[in-house]
Motif scaffolding. Structure first.
Motif, PDB file in Angstrom:
ATOM      1  N   TRP A  49       0.847  -1.186   0.000  1.00 28.34           N
ATOM      2  CA  TRP A  49       0.000   0.000   0.000  1.00 28.34           C
ATOM      3  C   TRP A  49       0.883   1.235   0.000  1.00 28.34           C
ATOM      4  N   ALA A  50       0.807   2.009  -1.073  1.00 27.69           N
ATOM      5  CA  ALA A  50       1.561   3.257  -1.172  1.00 27.69           C
ATOM      6  C   ALA A  50       0.710   4.373  -0.561  1.00 27.69           C
ATOM      7  N   SER A  51       1.203   4.982   0.529  1.00 28.32           N
ATOM      8  CA  SER A  51       0.426   5.979   1.276  1.00 28.32           C
ATOM      9  C   SER A  51       0.684   7.387   0.758  1.00 28.32           C
ATOM     10  N   HIS A  52      -0.325   8.240   0.863  1.00 31.08           N
ATOM     11  CA  HIS A  52      -0.208   9.633   0.436  1.00 31.08           C
ATOM     12  C   HIS A  52       0.853  10.332   1.286  1.00 31.08           C
ATOM     13  N   ILE A  53       1.796  11.000   0.615  1.00 34.64           N
ATOM     14  CA  ILE A  53       2.947  11.571   1.298  1.00 34.64           C
ATOM     15  C   ILE A  53       2.555  12.659   2.302  1.00 34.64           C
ATOM     16  N   LYS A  54       1.455  13.369   2.061  1.00 27.31           N
ATOM     17  CA  LYS A  54       1.052  14.456   2.958  1.00 27.31           C
ATOM     18  C   LYS A  54       0.476  13.960   4.279  1.00 27.31           C
ATOM     19  N   PHE A  55       0.193  12.653   4.354  1.00 24.97           N
ATOM     20  CA  PHE A  55      -0.391  12.105   5.577  1.00 24.97           C
ATOM     21  C   PHE A  55       0.526  11.088   6.240  1.00 24.97           C
ATOM     22  N   MET A  56       1.825  11.153   5.899  1.00 27.10           N
ATOM     23  CA  MET A  56       2.791  10.246   6.506  1.00 27.10           C
ATOM     24  C   MET A  56       3.288  10.825   7.831  1.00 27.10           C
ATOM     25  N   ASN A  57       4.214  10.099   8.471  1.00 21.04           N
ATOM     26  CA  ASN A  57       4.628  10.446   9.840  1.00 21.04           C
ATOM     27  C   ASN A  57       5.205  11.844   9.959  1.00 21.04           C
ATOM     28  N   ASP A  58       6.022  12.242   8.985  1.00 24.33           N
ATOM     29  CA  ASP A  58       6.639  13.569   9.024  1.00 24.33           C
ATOM     30  C   ASP A  58       5.798  14.538   8.203  1.00 24.33           C
ATOM     31  N   SER A  59       5.291  15.573   8.828  1.00 25.18           N
ATOM     32  CA  SER A  59       4.406  16.520   8.139  1.00 25.18           C
ATOM     33  C   SER A  59       5.125  17.306   7.048  1.00 25.18           C
ATOM     34  N   LYS A  60       6.469  17.297   7.039  1.00 24.94           N
ATOM     35  CA  LYS A  60       7.223  18.031   6.013  1.00 24.94           C
ATOM     36  C   LYS A  60       7.821  17.091   4.971  1.00 24.94           C
ATOM     37  N   GLN A 100      -5.683   7.660 -14.148  1.00 26.20           N
ATOM     38  CA  GLN A 100      -5.566   7.840 -12.706  1.00 26.20           C
ATOM     39  C   GLN A 100      -5.460   6.468 -12.041  1.00 26.20           C
ATOM     40  N   HIS A 101      -4.486   6.311 -11.139  1.00 24.64           N
ATOM     41  CA  HIS A 101      -4.413   5.083 -10.363  1.00 24.64           C
ATOM     42  C   HIS A 101      -5.588   5.047  -9.381  1.00 24.64           C
ATOM     43  N   HIS A 102      -6.146   3.886  -9.159  1.00 25.52           N
ATOM     44  CA  HIS A 102      -7.315   3.759  -8.294  1.00 25.52           C
ATOM     45  C   HIS A 102      -6.963   4.134  -6.859  1.00 25.52           C
ATOM     46  N   LEU A 103      -7.788   4.988  -6.265  1.00 26.83           N
ATOM     47  CA  LEU A 103      -7.543   5.504  -4.933  1.00 26.83           C
ATOM     48  C   LEU A 103      -8.388   4.759  -3.903  1.00 26.83           C
ATOM     49  N   ASN A 104      -7.734   4.363  -2.789  1.00 27.78           N
ATOM     50  CA  ASN A 104      -8.415   3.704  -1.687  1.00 27.78           C
ATOM     51  C   ASN A 104      -8.246   4.541  -0.418  1.00 27.78           C
ATOM     52  N   PHE A 105      -9.046   4.231   0.606  1.00 27.55           N
ATOM     53  CA  PHE A 105      -8.938   4.944   1.873  1.00 27.55           C
ATOM     54  C   PHE A 105      -9.015   3.957   3.032  1.00 27.55           C
ATOM     55  N   ARG A 106      -8.272   4.264   4.092  1.00 29.00           N
ATOM     56  CA  ARG A 106      -8.341   3.470   5.321  1.00 29.00           C
ATOM     57  C   ARG A 106      -8.160   4.407   6.506  1.00 29.00           C
ATOM     58  N   SER A 107      -8.620   3.991   7.656  1.00 32.07           N
ATOM     59  CA  SER A 107      -8.431   4.806   8.856  1.00 32.07           C
ATOM     60  C   SER A 107      -7.120   4.419   9.527  1.00 32.07           C
ATOM     61  N   ARG A 108      -6.441   5.410  10.078  1.00 29.08           N
ATOM     62  CA  ARG A 108      -5.218   5.161  10.847  1.00 29.08           C
ATOM     63  C   ARG A 108      -5.142   6.214  11.949  1.00 29.08           C
ATOM     64  N   ASP A 109      -5.217   5.754  13.177  1.00 31.27           N
ATOM     65  CA  ASP A 109      -5.224   6.663  14.319  1.00 31.27           C
ATOM     66  C   ASP A 109      -6.328   7.711  14.137  1.00 31.27           C
ATOM     67  N   ASN A 110      -5.926   8.987  13.996  1.00 31.75           N
ATOM     68  CA  ASN A 110      -6.917  10.069  13.937  1.00 31.75           C
ATOM     69  C   ASN A 110      -7.150  10.610  12.532  1.00 31.75           C
ATOM     70  N   ILE A 111      -6.761   9.859  11.483  1.00 29.84           N
ATOM     71  CA  ILE A 111      -6.916  10.355  10.116  1.00 29.84           C
ATOM     72  C   ILE A 111      -7.503   9.282   9.205  1.00 29.84           C
ATOM     73  N   ILE A 112      -8.031   9.738   8.063  1.00 31.07           N
ATOM     74  CA  ILE A 112      -8.398   8.842   6.966  1.00 31.07           C
ATOM     75  C   ILE A 112      -7.294   8.954   5.932  1.00 31.07           C
ATOM     76  N   LEU A 113      -6.590   7.859   5.707  1.00 30.96           N
ATOM     77  CA  LEU A 113      -5.361   7.857   4.913  1.00 30.96           C
ATOM     78  C   LEU A 113      -5.617   7.367   3.483  1.00 30.96           C
ATOM     79  N   PRO A 114      -5.342   8.194   2.458  1.00 29.91           N
ATOM     80  CA  PRO A 114      -5.464   7.748   1.067  1.00 29.91           C
ATOM     81  C   PRO A 114      -4.270   6.842   0.705  1.00 29.91           C
TER      82      PRO A 114
END
Length: 302
Positions: free
Chosen positions: A52-63, A229-243
Motif C-alpha cells: 500500500w503506497a500511502s499519500h505523502i502528505k499524511f505520513m509520519n513527518d508533516s514536512k 488515474q491510479h485507483h484511490l483507496n482509503f483506510r483509517s489510521r489513528d486520527n486520520i483517513i489515509l489515502p
C-alpha cells in the motif's frame, strides 16, 4: 547536440540522464532493504503480494514533501531575482515556479530502510501494534515489478544532503535554461516538463535530521493532467483517513514461482516477541517461505 554535447531530450529521457549523472547518490552496495509494518500489514504483503503506497502528505513527518519544494523554490526565486525583467529566461523560470506552486500531483510512497531493527522505525510504522520488518534481497528486488497500469516502479534512495539536493535541482534548471538560450522560437523543454522533472526528484529529498532512517522509496503519482488515474483507496489510521494506492508485485524470474525475494523477517520489540515469532514461522511455512529465517529485535521492550 547542445552546448553540453547532449542530445535533445524530453521529460522521459531527462530523468534517467540526471539519475545517471548523480547515480552515486541514488545507488548503494547493500544486501537488503527492509519494510516496517505490523502483523496485519505483513499478512497482506506476503499473502497478496501487494504493498500500500500511502499519500505523502499524511505520513509520519508533516514536512515529507514540503522540504524538497522549499529547497527548489529558494533556488528558482534567487535565479529569477538575478535576471532582468525583460530577459526571456526570467519569464520562463517564473512559469516553472508558478507550475511548481500550483501543481496538482498527489504523491504516494512505499518506504524501505537499510536497517531492519531501528527504534525510530518501530515507533513510526508499527504504531503501538506488534511490529515486523520484512527484509528483501536488494538485488532481487529489481526482478520484481511493482505494477500499476503499464508502469513499473522500483525503490530509489532518499537523499538527505541539502547541497546534493540543490545541485540536482540546479542541474535540471541549467539544462532547461540552455534550451531557452539555444532556441529562437520554442525551447526543448516546456516549463511544465521542467516542473515535472523536478517533481520526480522532490519526494526523494528529506531533511538531514532524518538521515538515521537510511530510507529508500517507491514513488507513485496521480495528477489531473495524467491520461489515467491510479485507483484511490482509503483506510483509517489513528486520527486520520489515509489515502493509498495498492501496488501488486510480480516476480519476473519464473523459477521463483512468483514468490517475493524475502531473505528474513525481524519481530519488533514486545513482551511476547518469541511467541509472535513462532506464529510467524508457522505462517511462513504454510505460505511457501519455510526457509526464510526469523529474528527477534535486539531492542529492549519497554
Amino acid at each position: 547536440m547542445n552546448k553540453l554535447g547532449i542530445e535533445k531530450m524530453d521529460f522521459k529521457s531527462l530523468v534517467p540522464f540526471i539519475s545517471n549523472e548523480f547515480k552515486r547518490y541514488f545507488s548503494k552496495n547493500i544486501k537488503a532493504l527492509y519494510h516496517y509494518t505490523h502483523l496485519d500489514g505483513a499478512l497482506g504483503i506476503i499473502s497478496k503480494k501487494t504493498f500500500w503506497a500511502s499519500h505523502i502528505k499524511f505520513m509520519n513527518d508533516s514536512k515529507e514533501y514540503s522540504h524538497g519544494l522549499e529547497v527548489c523554490e529558494n533556488i528558482v526565486k534567487k535565479l529569477i531575482n538575478e535576471l532582468p525583467m525583460d530577459n526571456p529566461r526570467r519569464s520562463y523560470l517564473e512559469e516553472v515556479f508558478t507550475i511548481l506552486e500550483e501543481q496538482d500531483t498527489d504523491i504516494f510512497v512505499v518506504s524501505f530502510c537499510e536497517s531492519g531493527d531501528l527504534l525510530s522505525q518501530w515507533r513510526g510504522y508499527s504504531r503501538s501494534q506488534y511490529g515486523i520488518s520484512i527484509g528483501f534481497d536488494y538485488t532481487s528486488l529489481f526482478d520484481i515489478s511493482f505494477q500499476l497500469s503499464e508502469q513499473s516502479f522500483f525503490p530509489r534512495k532518499v537523499i538527505y544532503d541539502q547541497k546534493v539536493q540543490e545541485r540536482i535541482i540546479r542541474r535540471i534548471i541549467d539544462l532547461a535554461l540552455i534550451s531557452v538560450e539555444m532556441s529562437s522560437m520554442q525551447p526543448d523543454y516546456a516549463p511544465k516538463e521542467v516542473a515535472r522533472t523536478i517533481g520526480y526528484f522532490l519526494p526523494l529529498f528529506k531533511d538531514s535530521t532524518f538521515s538515521e532512517e537510511k530510507e529508500w522509496r517507491i514513488i507513485v503519482t496521480n495528477s489531473k493532467s495524467m491520461s489515467y488515474q491510479h485507483h484511490l483507496n482509503f483506510r483509517s489510521r489513528d486520527n486520520i483517513i489515509l489515502p493509498y494506492i495498492e501496488m501488486k508485485m510480480h516476480n519476473k524470474a519464473k523459477e521463483n514461482n512468483n514468490k517475493l525475494p524475502i531473505n528474513q523477517l525481524i519481530i519488533g520489540p514486545s513482551g511476547t516477541n518469541e511467541f509472535t515469532a513462532r506464529s510467524v514461522k508457522y505462517f511462513l511455512k504454510n505460505s511457501g517461505y519455510a526457509s526464510v529465517p526469523i529474528k527477534v529485535s535486539k531492542i529492549p521492550y519497554r
